[in-house]
Design a protein around this motif. Structure first.
Motif, PDB file in Angstrom:
ATOM      1  N   ARG A 260    -106.180  -5.163 -20.496  1.00  0.00           N
ATOM      2  CA  ARG A 260    -105.405  -5.986 -21.421  1.00  0.00           C
ATOM      3  C   ARG A 260    -103.917  -5.765 -21.163  1.00  0.00           C
ATOM      4  O   ARG A 260    -103.526  -4.771 -20.553  1.00  0.00           O
ATOM      5  CB  ARG A 260    -105.713  -5.660 -22.879  1.00  0.00           C
TER       6      ARG A 260
ATOM      7  N   THR B 132     -99.710  -7.991 -21.736  1.00  0.00           N
ATOM      8  CA  THR B 132     -98.978  -9.254 -21.808  1.00  0.00           C
ATOM      9  C   THR B 132     -97.720  -9.168 -20.961  1.00  0.00           C
ATOM     10  O   THR B 132     -96.970  -8.191 -21.059  1.00  0.00           O
ATOM     11  CB  THR B 132     -98.578  -9.591 -23.262  1.00  0.00           C
TER      12      THR B 132
ATOM     13  N   HIS C 246    -109.642 -11.300 -14.985  1.00  0.00           N
ATOM     14  CA  HIS C 246    -108.843 -10.554 -15.959  1.00  0.00           C
ATOM     15  C   HIS C 246    -108.457 -11.467 -17.131  1.00  0.00           C
ATOM     16  O   HIS C 246    -107.284 -11.781 -17.327  1.00  0.00           O
ATOM     17  CB  HIS C 246    -107.588  -9.984 -15.288  1.00  0.00           C
TER      18      HIS C 246
ATOM     19  N   ASN D  72    -108.171 -11.017 -20.270  1.00  0.00           N
ATOM     20  CA  ASN D  72    -107.421 -10.467 -21.396  1.00  0.00           C
ATOM     21  C   ASN D  72    -105.998 -10.059 -21.032  1.00  0.00           C
ATOM     22  O   ASN D  72    -105.320  -9.419 -21.838  1.00  0.00           O
ATOM     23  CB  ASN D  72    -108.171  -9.263 -21.979  1.00  0.00           C
TER      24      ASN D  72
ATOM     25  N   GLN E  58    -102.521 -11.574 -20.562  1.00  0.00           N
ATOM     26  CA  GLN E  58    -101.862 -12.824 -20.953  1.00  0.00           C
ATOM     27  C   GLN E  58    -100.505 -12.941 -20.269  1.00  0.00           C
ATOM     28  O   GLN E  58     -99.727 -11.989 -20.242  1.00  0.00           O
ATOM     29  CB  GLN E  58    -101.681 -12.842 -22.466  1.00  0.00           C
TER      30      GLN E  58
END
Length: 307
Positions: free
Chosen positions: A175, A177, A220, A222, A224
């Motif tokens: 995960r 961002t 992938h 997750n 962002q």
């Protein structure tokens, strides 16, 4: 006979693929319309470790303050140590969590060294915001070689060095961002900003390439990626902005822009920073035929005049 059957089969397969494409386009369009009417819920940022470059001024400062107010633990990076420290102290005064590190983000060795300190003192970053940028406003032939190199070093290479530092930990955690500040000038170029426009197109290309790479075979899902395309923002970078219809596309304050960026991050959406939230803007600059787009831009008469 077999050859004829194979040819017919290929044409039928092609027609089926084309029909599937049309159906997908319809569904995606309807989904986009529905998302505009009924936006996705806002994700929580509490506990996220957010690294913001260019945190000492303008959009970067506002992003740092607003991420902290939403519960993020903010790591402020800026080449200006004094203003960066001010941002950190303001966050702490408001009861947030913040750290400040002096860093020339265009210097790969310095980025590696500072990121090692961040890992040791704060932890693994979960939200990377590549915001730092410079914008000399003058005709192309008046840019010196050193100025052009510097614009690319800060506006483009910094993105590469920071993503290379933190993407591996995102992949390991499954995960994360990545936020990249491009510009409307990274969608539609304007005069007196040729090197700047080139860097912002490059940022757009980097983010689109990364998006395709990370989504390939749903490897992938997750992680962002959020690209941001601000219009003219009142940060002092654009000294003499020219806007024919300011009521339609007004200058954005740094605070407004940061709020729109963070909303986009929390919804997992691309962001065009215009206070009216003109969602047609992205369609206008990407879907219209080039010559029609040029005529539209001539009519709008918007750009940056020479300093």
């Amino acid at each position: 006979m077999l050859e004829i059957i194979m040819i017919v089969y290929q044409y039928v397969l092609l027609l089926c693929d084309f029909a599937a494409l049309l159906w997908r386009c319809v569904v995606l369009t309807l989904t986009a319309v529905w998302r505009t009417i009924s936006p996705a819920p806002l994700a929580s940022l509490a506990g996220e470790i957010v690294l913001v470059t260019g945190a000492g001024h303008g959009i970067g400062r506002e992003l740092s303050l607003q991420f902290a107010r939403l519960g993020g633990r903010v790591v402020c990076l800026d080449v200006n140590e004094a203003t960066n420290r001010n941002t950190k102290e303001d966050i702490l005064r408001e009861g947030g969590s913040a750290w400040a590190f002096k860093c020339d983000v265009g210097n790969r060795d310095e980025v590696k060294s500072v990121c090692a300190k961040v890992r040791q003192e704060v932890g693994e970053v979960t939200v990377l915001v590549n915001n730092a940028g410079i914008m000399p406003c003058k005709p192309f032939l008046r840019h010196t070689a050193d100025e052009v190199i510097d614009v690319f070093r800060v506006n483009v290479f910094a993105h590469f060095w920071l993503v290379q530092e933190w993407l591996p930990s995102f992949l390991e955690a499954g995960r994360g961002t990545i936020v990249a500040l491009s510009s409307i000038a990274g969608l539609v170029a304007t005069s007196n900003l040729a090197p700047y426009c080139a860097t912002k197109f490059a940022v757009r290309g980097l983010m689109e390439g990364l998006t395709e790479e990370l989504r390939y075979a749903k490897r992938h899902p997750n992680i962002q990626l959020t690209s941001v395309y601000p219009f003219v923002v009142d940060t002092g970078l654009a000294q003499r902005p020219r806007i024919r219809f300011p009521s339609l596309n007004p200058v954005t304050s740094a605070s407004q822009c940061a709020a729109l960026v963070i909303e986009g991050v929390r919804r997992g959406e691309e962001v065009i920073c215009i206070p009216t939230k003109d969602y047609y803007g992205h369609w206008l600059v990407n879907a219209m035929p080039r010559e029609v787009r040029k005529a539209f831009l001539d009519f709008m008469d918007t750009g940056v005049d020479e300093d």
